[in-house]
Scaffold this active site. Structure first.
Site, PDB file in Angstrom:
ATOM      1  CB  SER A  27      -0.866  -0.001   1.247  1.00 44.67           C
ATOM      2  OG  SER A  27      -0.062   0.307   2.367  1.00 44.67           O
ATOM      3  CE  LYS A  28      -0.534   6.594  -3.387  1.00 46.45           C
ATOM      4  NZ  LYS A  28       0.147   7.664  -4.074  1.00 46.45           N
ATOM      5  NE  ARG A  29      -0.327   1.417   6.206  1.00 47.09           N
ATOM      6  CZ  ARG A  29       0.000   0.229   6.662  1.00 47.09           C
ATOM      7  NH1 ARG A  29       1.011   0.095   7.487  1.00 47.09           N
ATOM      8  NH2 ARG A  29      -0.666  -0.853   6.287  1.00 47.09           N
TER       9      ARG A  29
ATOM     10  CD  GLU B 143       3.832   7.489  -4.694  1.00 52.55           C
ATOM     11  OE1 GLU B 143       2.742   7.139  -5.173  1.00 52.55           O
ATOM     12  OE2 GLU B 143       3.950   8.303  -3.759  1.00 52.55           O
TER      13      GLU B 143
END
Ligand code: GLU
Length: 496
Positions: free
Chosen positions: A264-266, A269
């Site tokens: 995920s974005k966590r 990127e």
């Protein structure tokens, strides 16, 4: 050999324009593209925009731009003009636009009608509320929820009722297929229930539209992410009902974040073009994406697209998740930057310069790149590393003094350095000549004593390349200007 293997290879990328172009989609594109190139086949781009509410024109644009940036050109499609489809006429190979599901409604309608006529599909009048209640009941009973089949055998529509959906009469069968990466896969069709395939004749749902598209586009191999695995048995059932041949399937491993959770974005990127913005080379991104689930035979990790076209094989794609390691991507980017000629790096910096490209002296820029190229991690960090060449940054006068050398002594050394530089003809600003003329001073005052204040004077920074390299690029006038600025700075700190 299955019939699919005998036909010319045709593969597709079928992204939905409902979000930024994901790195996972880019990886799927690459694997399909490589497979097509290796087999002398065709790579087709199909925009899956059946979900009208969530499909966005800008996201479609991002898909086209992203593929063009990576160099993954598609091989056919309707010929669009710039005005008819808001595409720049020259940007995409052969002016082929992609296929779009939104332009193929008639085809879906045709096959939906055929299934209805043959009694393989039916209109369903059940409301959302009724279905929800049915579902709750099944869950409460501990049964896996599926449609109970209320409208399956209606001889007449309920009076005054409007159909809510079109459902497929799912046969009670086991569905088995061979995945090129995962081997034999079996699904229990009994778990599926009668599936909704369209809201109405003009609004098919994803799983149905894909089947019609794949057959119309003569797709021989469906290579896509593992997240689509649950869709495959459904699509196979529709193919069988319509009498279509089954393509070969290959489901690529999930892409995981560093902690092995779904990325995920966590974790990193996830938007492909963000890497372009940050100054990653498409060559490095391609190389990195290729290794997300595929392993070459030897130890070599750096591959060009050409080399990948030779080396790649679906046989060496793993089943388990592939970890997306941003540090590795950065390392790979640095490696690809190092492989590029200096002139080429300078040209690619165009979008990463703070001012218009034309305002930079080309020769000067190339010299700076020659010195800094091997230190670059991204094109985006060029100015962080080398910005001082173009503009002397502000720095504190205290930085000029080396260890316990006081300001008076520092000033004296800088003045001597200035005299040496003044005495040198501009043609003598090569590193060797500079080392020669500074030799005596370095002998007298020590390396650090001379080179430290000189480094700070010419770069304004504590860490930089060798000051003599910097001077040879800045040349006489600019070096003198900077050394004099340093002398003034240090003078202002001396209390008489
Ligand atoms: N449209 C689907 C997606 O964006 C891909 C469909 C497919 O590859 O079959 O995930």
């Amino acid at each position: 050999m299955t019939p699919a293997e005998e036909k010319p290879v045709r593969v597709r990328l079928a992204p939905s324009p409902t979000g930024h172009l994901h790195v996972g989609t880019a990886r799927t594109a690459l694997f399909n593209w490589l497979f097509a190139r290796q087999h002398g086949g065709s790579f087709i781009l199909r925009i899956e925009d059946t979900d009208k509410e969530r499909s966005v024109q800008e996201y479609e644009r991002e898909i086209l731009d992203g593929l063009a940036w990576l160099g993954l050109s598609w091989d056919e499609g309707p010929v669009y003009t710039a005005t008819s489809h808001k595409l720049p006429a020259t940007s995409y190979k052969g002016n082929y636009g992609p296929y779009r599901q939104s332009e193929r409604t008639a085809r879906y309608r045709h096959y939906l009608q055929a299934l209805l006529d043959e009694g393989k599909a039916y209109y369903c009048y059940c409301t959302k509320e009724a279905l929800e209640a049915e579902r709750e009941l099944m869950l409460a009973d501990g049964r896996p929820p599926k449609y109970g089949g209320h409208c399956r055998n209606l001889s007449l529509p309920p009076s005054g009722a409007i159909p809510e959906t079109i459902r497929f009469k799912t046969p009670e069968a086991e569905i088995e297929f061979k995945d090129m990466i995962r081997g034999k896969i079996t699904f229990d069709g009994n778990l599926l229930g009668d599936m909704v395939i369209a809201k109405n004749l003009d609004t098919p749902l994803y799983n149905f539209a894909v089947v019609v598209d794949d057959v119309d586009m003569r797709i021989t191999h469906v290579i896509r992410g593992e997240d689509h695995l649950p869709n495959t048995p459904k699509q196979i059932l529709f193919q069988r009902a319509l009498g279509f041949a089954e393509p070969a399937y290959a489901h690529l491993p999930l892409i995981l974040g560093k902690n092995r959770e779904k990325m995920s974005k966590r974790h990193a990127e996830t938007s492909l073009l963000e890497y372009r913005t940050r100054g990653y080379l498409p060559e490095a991104v391609i190389n990195f994406l290729a290794l997300l689930g595929w392993h070459p035979q030897g130890d070599e990790e750096i591959f060009s697209l050409d080399a990948l076209t030779k080396e790649f094989s679906l046989k060496r794609v793993q089943k388990g998740g592939a970890v997306f390691d941003e540090e590795k991507l950065e390392w790979m980017n640095a490696a690809h930057i190092k492989r590029l000629p200096v002139e080429e790096v300078a040209a690619r910096l165009k979008d990463f310069l703070p001012h218009a490209e034309a305002s930079y002296d080309r020769q000067f820029l190339v010299k700076v790149v020659a010195l800094e190229r091997d230190r670059l991690k991204t094109l985006g960090n060029f100015f962080e590393l080398a910005g001082f060449f173009f503009e002397l940054p502000e720095y504190d006068s205290g930085l000029l003094t080396w260890q316990d050398t006081g300001p008076l002594k520092t000033k004296e050394i800088l003045e001597k350095a200035a005299r040496i530089i003044e005495s040198l003809p501009p043609s003598e600003f090569g590193k060797e000549s500079l080392a020669r003329v500074f030799e005596d001073l370095v002998q007298e005052e020590g390396r650090g004593g001379v080179l430290w204040p000189l480094r700070v004077a010419v770069s304004g920074r504590a860490a930089s390349p060798d000051p003599l390299d910097i001077i040879s690029i800045l040349e006489k006038d600019e070096t003198l200007r900077r050394v004099r600025t340093a002398i003034q700075k240090i003078e202002s700190t001396i209390v008489l």
